[in-house]
Scaffold this motif. Structure first.
Motif, short mmCIF file in Angstrom:
data_model
loop_
_atom_site.label_atom_id
_atom_site.label_comp_id
_atom_site.label_asym_id
_atom_site.label_seq_id
_atom_site.Cartn_x
_atom_site.Cartn_y
_atom_site.Cartn_z
N VAL A 143 0.85 -1.19 0.00
CA VAL A 143 0.00 0.00 0.00
C VAL A 143 0.89 1.25 0.00
O VAL A 143 1.80 1.36 0.81
CB VAL A 143 -0.93 0.00 1.23
CG1 VAL A 143 -1.80 1.26 1.27
CG2 VAL A 143 -1.80 -1.25 1.25
N ARG A 144 0.62 2.11 -0.95
CA ARG A 144 1.38 3.36 -1.11
C ARG A 144 2.89 3.14 -1.11
O ARG A 144 3.61 3.69 -0.27
CB ARG A 144 0.98 4.39 -0.07
CG ARG A 144 -0.40 4.94 -0.32
CD ARG A 144 -0.68 6.19 0.44
NE ARG A 144 -1.98 6.71 0.02
CZ ARG A 144 -2.67 7.59 0.70
NH1 ARG A 144 -2.20 8.08 1.82
NH2 ARG A 144 -3.83 8.00 0.25
N PRO A 145 3.38 2.35 -2.05
CA PRO A 145 4.82 2.09 -2.09
C PRO A 145 5.60 3.36 -2.41
O PRO A 145 5.14 4.22 -3.15
CB PRO A 145 4.95 1.07 -3.23
CG PRO A 145 3.77 1.34 -4.11
CD PRO A 145 2.67 1.75 -3.18
N THR A 146 6.79 3.42 -1.84
CA THR A 146 7.66 4.56 -2.09
C THR A 146 9.02 4.14 -2.64
O THR A 146 9.78 5.00 -3.08
CB THR A 146 7.89 5.37 -0.79
OG1 THR A 146 8.45 4.51 0.19
CG2 THR A 146 6.58 5.97 -0.29
N ALA A 147 9.31 2.84 -2.62
CA ALA A 147 10.63 2.37 -3.06
C ALA A 147 10.50 1.12 -3.92
O ALA A 147 9.63 0.29 -3.70
CB ALA A 147 11.51 2.07 -1.85
N GLN A 148 11.40 1.03 -4.88
CA GLN A 148 11.42 -0.13 -5.77
C GLN A 148 11.58 -1.43 -4.98
O GLN A 148 10.97 -2.44 -5.29
CB GLN A 148 12.56 0.01 -6.77
CG GLN A 148 12.72 -1.20 -7.68
CD GLN A 148 13.94 -1.10 -8.57
OE1 GLN A 148 14.58 -0.06 -8.65
NE2 GLN A 148 14.26 -2.18 -9.25
N ARG A 149 12.41 -1.41 -3.93
CA ARG A 149 12.70 -2.62 -3.16
C ARG A 149 11.45 -3.24 -2.57
O ARG A 149 11.26 -4.45 -2.61
CB ARG A 149 13.72 -2.30 -2.05
CG ARG A 149 13.98 -3.43 -1.09
CD ARG A 149 15.02 -4.47 -1.52
NE ARG A 149 14.89 -4.79 -2.83
CZ ARG A 149 15.25 -5.84 -3.61
NH1 ARG A 149 15.85 -6.70 -3.29
NH2 ARG A 149 15.08 -6.05 -4.79
N GLU A 150 10.55 -2.43 -1.99
CA GLU A 150 9.34 -3.01 -1.38
C GLU A 150 8.43 -3.62 -2.43
O GLU A 150 7.80 -4.65 -2.18
CB GLU A 150 8.61 -2.00 -0.50
CG GLU A 150 8.03 -0.81 -1.21
CD GLU A 150 7.42 0.21 -0.27
OE1 GLU A 150 6.68 -0.16 0.67
OE2 GLU A 150 7.68 1.42 -0.47
N ILE A 151 8.40 -3.05 -3.61
CA ILE A 151 7.60 -3.64 -4.70
C ILE A 151 8.27 -4.91 -5.20
O ILE A 151 7.61 -5.94 -5.39
CB ILE A 151 7.42 -2.64 -5.84
CG1 ILE A 151 6.70 -1.38 -5.35
CG2 ILE A 151 6.65 -3.27 -7.00
CD1 ILE A 151 6.72 -0.22 -6.33
N ALA A 152 9.57 -4.86 -5.39
CA ALA A 152 10.32 -6.04 -5.86
C ALA A 152 10.20 -7.20 -4.90
O ALA A 152 10.04 -8.35 -5.32
CB ALA A 152 11.79 -5.67 -6.08
#
Length: 108
Positions: free
Chosen positions: A91-100
């Protein structure tokens, strides 16, 4: 599949999403949402590393059944699926790492 850059005007049914095979990312948001716009570079970078993902970009809002079926309350919300089942959510990602990291849970 590459990243979709345009929100779908019409949403698929929940049954259609549940029937998806393989890894998929369902992104709920709105084109005018500042949080959604800010998340796009990180989302694009994370999806570039996972070319096997199907990306559904769904415009959410009042009266939209698919978002309500997933309990979406904030945008963007990324629901990561494997064979139609939720394996991760960001929810409300701010960084590529958390999505990856979320995508990796369905990539296997």
């Amino acid at each position: 599949m590459t990243m979709n850059t345009t929100y779908a005007a019409s949403e698929p049914s929940r049954a259609d999403v549940d029937a998806l095979t393989g890894p998929a990312l369902v992104e709920f948001g709105a084109p005018w949402c500042g949080y959604c716009q800010a998340a796009q570079p990180a989302l694009a970078a994370a999806l570039a590393d996972q070319p096997g993902f199907r990306h559904l970009k769904i415009e959410d809002g009042r009266g939209r059944r698919l978002g309500r079926s997933y309990g979406i309350k904030l945008w963007p919300t990324l629901v990561v699926l494997r064979d139609g089942r939720e394996v991760a959510r960001v929810v409300r990602p701010t960084a590529q790492r958390e999505i990856a990291d979320a995508l990796a849970q369905a990539a296997g």
